[in-house]
Design a protein around this motif. Sequence first.
Motif, mmCIF file in Angstrom:
data_model
loop_
_atom_site.group_PDB
_atom_site.id
_atom_site.type_symbol
_atom_site.label_atom_id
_atom_site.label_comp_id
_atom_site.label_asym_id
_atom_site.label_seq_id
_atom_site.Cartn_x
_atom_site.Cartn_y
_atom_site.Cartn_z
ATOM 1 N N LEU B 33 32.199 -14.513 23.712
ATOM 2 C CA LEU B 33 31.059 -14.581 24.461
ATOM 3 C C LEU B 33 31.093 -15.757 25.223
ATOM 4 C CD1 LEU B 33 28.452 -13.034 24.742
ATOM 5 C CD2 LEU B 33 27.308 -14.283 23.125
ATOM 6 N N PRO B 54 15.429 -14.889 30.806
ATOM 7 C CA PRO B 54 15.372 -13.933 29.696
ATOM 8 C C PRO B 54 15.754 -14.252 28.347
ATOM 9 C CG PRO B 54 16.888 -13.191 31.412
ATOM 10 C CD PRO B 54 16.505 -14.564 31.855
ATOM 11 N N LYS B 59 19.198 -20.220 26.597
ATOM 12 C CA LYS B 59 18.564 -21.432 26.770
ATOM 13 C C LYS B 59 18.553 -22.325 25.544
ATOM 14 C CE LYS B 59 14.766 -18.825 27.130
ATOM 15 N NZ LYS B 59 15.446 -17.339 26.982
ATOM 16 N N THR B 61 20.858 -22.489 23.230
ATOM 17 C CA THR B 61 22.410 -22.905 23.159
ATOM 18 C C THR B 61 22.480 -24.078 23.950
ATOM 19 O OG1 THR B 61 23.269 -20.723 22.854
ATOM 20 C CG2 THR B 61 24.879 -22.297 23.547
HETATM 21 N N1 LIG Z 1 26.119 -19.292 16.479
HETATM 22 C C1 LIG Z 1 26.285 -18.304 17.320
HETATM 23 N N2 LIG Z 1 27.389 -17.489 17.135
HETATM 24 C C2 LIG Z 1 27.637 -16.741 18.082
HETATM 25 N N3 LIG Z 1 26.730 -15.938 19.106
HETATM 26 C C3 LIG Z 1 25.882 -16.923 19.265
HETATM 27 C C4 LIG Z 1 25.264 -17.907 18.482
HETATM 28 N N4 LIG Z 1 24.040 -18.644 18.724
HETATM 29 C C5 LIG Z 1 23.708 -17.886 19.994
HETATM 30 N N5 LIG Z 1 24.611 -16.601 20.200
HETATM 31 C C6 LIG Z 1 24.431 -15.817 21.270
HETATM 32 O O1 LIG Z 1 24.516 -16.418 22.428
HETATM 33 C C7 LIG Z 1 23.559 -15.764 23.416
HETATM 34 C C8 LIG Z 1 22.683 -16.872 23.790
HETATM 35 O O2 LIG Z 1 21.796 -17.347 22.562
HETATM 36 P P1 LIG Z 1 20.475 -18.091 22.836
HETATM 37 O O3 LIG Z 1 21.038 -19.477 23.328
HETATM 38 O O4 LIG Z 1 19.776 -18.345 21.490
HETATM 39 O O5 LIG Z 1 19.669 -17.510 23.811
HETATM 40 P P2 LIG Z 1 18.083 -17.660 24.201
HETATM 41 O O6 LIG Z 1 17.607 -19.133 23.480
HETATM 42 O O7 LIG Z 1 17.911 -18.030 25.652
HETATM 43 O O8 LIG Z 1 17.510 -16.577 23.660
HETATM 44 C C9 LIG Z 1 22.911 -14.608 22.589
HETATM 45 O O9 LIG Z 1 23.733 -13.566 23.009
HETATM 46 C C10 LIG Z 1 23.387 -14.931 21.282
HETATM 47 O O10 LIG Z 1 23.529 -13.890 20.505
#
Ligand SMILES: Nc1ncnc2c1ncn2[C@@H]1O[C@H](COP(=O)(O)OP(=O)(O)O)[C@@H](O)[C@H]1O
Lengths: 268, 273
Positions: B33, B54, B59, B61
């Motif tokens: 991903l 959205p 964000k 991450t």
């Molecule tokens: N530790 C992880 N392992 C795998 N996928 C992750 C992890 N953390 C987040 N994701 C994926 O990365 C994407 C971005 O997540 P995130 O940064 O939490 O978005 P936001 O804060 O904008 O809502 C999402 O599709 C989430 O499912």
Amino acid sequence: MSKVLALINSDHRSVRWGTVIFSLLVGAALWESVGWSFNQAIMAPLIGGADHPGTIPRLYKYIVHDEEYRLSLLQSVQLFSTGFALAVVFSVPLGIIMARLATLRVALESYILVLYVTPMIALIPFILSILGFDFWPKVLVVFLFAFFPILYNTLEGARSVKPELLEVAKSFRSSEVAIWFDVLIPYTLPYTLTGIRQAAGRALVGMVAAEFFLATSGLGEELITASRNFDMAGVLATILVITGLGITFMRIAQAFEQKYSAWRGVNR
Amino acid sequence: MSVDLNADGPADGQSDRSARIEINSIGKRYGDLQVFQDINLDFNEREIVTIVGPSGCGKTTLLRCIDGLLPVSEGEIRIEGELMTTPREGVAMVFQHFGLFPWKTVFQNVGYGLKLAGASKAEIAEKVPYFINLVGLDGFDSSFPYQLSGGMQQRCGLARALAMEPSVLLMDEPFAAVDAQTREILQFELLRIWDMRPMTMIFVTHSIEEAVLMGDRVVVLKGRPSSVFEIIDVNLPAPRDRSTLAHPRFSELREHVWGTLMDEVRAAEFDVN
Ligand SMILES: Nc1ncnc2c1ncn2[C@@H]1O[C@H](COP(=O)(O)OP(=O)(O)O)[C@@H](O)[C@H]1O
Ligand SMILES: [Mg+2]
């Protein structure tokens, strides 16, 4: 009618205590009458009387007038405390380390699961043949009975630590040692104490089993002696003592459990 | 509550509490991903930059990468020229989930970072009440998190971060989990606190209004994998307060960002369902 129902279901203090006392009285009366209707070599009543020695009078005699019995009690408590304390000291750190080190966990997990479900009593013959009859083999028996429930619960707790909190710790540049004291231990403590409460009951079984099957001693010996003499009042009195010990240990563990899980916002 | 806006804080007199951050073509992958890619951003000293996008666009991450909690997959992040690889002094984070330690009191939570940084007991006893007062939590020193409302818990999380006297404050949707009225109050209080001790603030939100209200600049993240779609200079008059919400430029910007993100938000919605 509905008023009666409401009264029965009320959890008002007086109703609750009334129910508890009533239930205990019925139980005692039942015991008493069963005791009187059997031969004294088969069953002893609670209070008793002429040619039906009672359990309570025997308990009183044991505790108040019988120096030797008190020594047996002390012996048992020593055995229990030593084995139990060692179990806590070894299982808690091991549980947390295993939660932190995936490799160690994978390596040990199957052993722990197997030993957790193994009836420890089945190991007694081995301990006997390998280590003999001393105090320390008995301690080992108590230890084994108590060790796995504590380890298992601690591991469960430490593994369920919220990753968000570990992230906070990391963000604030915490050292591994500080993570243990700020996060892992406080989070795991309620789980460990649940394990300790379960282990208390098991360790008590371990204590009696060790005193039966290795060199007889302590309350186990008192139990065997009384039963060989068909002294049912003595048997029942000792059982009451052991039960009392169990309730005491359990209550102490419960008190700690409540104290250290107050932050969960329950029990209030 | 009365806080003297120019009160002598424990660390007053430190003139430079802000930092310059450079983000050079970073990308982040979780396995297969690709969350975001080719992000280039500069953050100036004493600037509030809001990042809006959205849910699920990466964000959190991105902030984790800036805080040094996660390694980037491509590119590099520098703070004051130094490569960011692990959490760094002078950077503090406020979490969407508050991240308070439930077994610690408000006082202990606020003092957490100070204790880790090796502050003495006396220093902690001096600073913590100051920051508790700053966020309006006087009288709750010995309360536990479960005894506080969501808004108060986040005040505590904010105080914990501010107590580090950071030059960079990272805010991950800090008010997303509190009710609407409380959120408004907290937004203005945060701006007031920032006025007293300006620092570089990176404020992540999925709320377009919040992004426009709080930011000197608004960064719009968009796409899958996401990247920077637009950077908007807000140029709304200071101080920002309730009247800002009625400013014509405010609604103009809000509608503009809304138009930009609308299809994205729709897509995200259908994605979830
Ligand atoms: N530790 C992880 N392992 C795998 N996928 C992750 C992890 N953390 C987040 N994701 C994926 O990365 C994407 C971005 O997540 P995130 O940064 O939490 O978005 P936001 O804060 O904008 O809502 C999402 O599709 C989430 O499912
Ligand atoms: Mg997020």
